[in-house]
Design a protein around this motif. Structure first.
Motif: not given
Length: 188
Positions: A45, A153, A157, A160
């Motif tokens: 990702v 970001s 991450q 996820v």
């Protein structure tokens, strides 16, 4: 056979059984493996987000490696083998460690059920908590260069990571509920 002999034999078998019990069990090992899978997906990702933002694909791994290699790790553009490998190994090691901690927290401490999506929800919250602690407390002290990674970001991450960790961990556990019952001496 006398009652005293049976009690002694039962106590001796419990001592042998207790000493043969491994320090790490399926809970921690399953968590570590799930953490590795989550760490790989987190890196994928991160790579997708880096490409989408036009950033260096290997920047995160090189920034992680500065903890060991120093500022020289970020000197080259693109793929540079040593910093990328060192950074990736550190990332995957931490992913496995946090996965084992997830297993211990969810099963041993909170004794959470492993059905109805509970592991995924807990993983999501766990990933968010890791991001909060890492981004605002640990990284400014340990390695401030990692704060160069774009915060949204890095947040995506970690979420996820947590969700994948929860999904894979639930798949490793065989029973929907964890039972920590001691066997009676009659069953031994």
């Amino acid at each position: 056979m006398s009652t005293q002999s049976r009690v002694s034999r039962s106590a001796a078998s419990q001592v042998v059984r207790a000493s043969a019990t491994p320090l790490l069990t399926k809970i921690e090992v399953g968590g570590a493996i799930a953490g590795l899978v989550g760490g790989v997906m987190m890196a994928v990702v991160g790579a997708i987000l880096a490409i989408a933002m036009g950033a260096d694909l290997w920047k995160a791994a090189k920034l992680i490696s500065t903890f060991v290699l120093g500022l020289s790790a970020t000197a080259g553009e693109g793929f540079v083998a040593v910093p990328v490998i060192v950074g990736s190994l550190i990332h995957l090691s931490l992913s496995a460690l946090f996965g084992a901690l997830y297993g211990a927290l969810s099963c041993r401490i909170w004794k959470m059920p492993l059905d109805y999506g509970a592991p995924v929800v807990f993983g999501f919250v766990y990933g968010l908590a890791i991001w909060l602690i890492a981004y605002f407390i640990v990284l400014p002290i340990v390695n401030p260069l990692l704060l160069e990674i774009y915060a949204p970001s890095f947040l995506i991450q970690n979420m996820v990571y947590g969700m994948i960790l929860g999904m894979v961990y639930a798949a490793f556990r065989s029973a929907p509920y964890i039972h920590f019952e001691k066997r009676s001496s009659a069953q031994a």
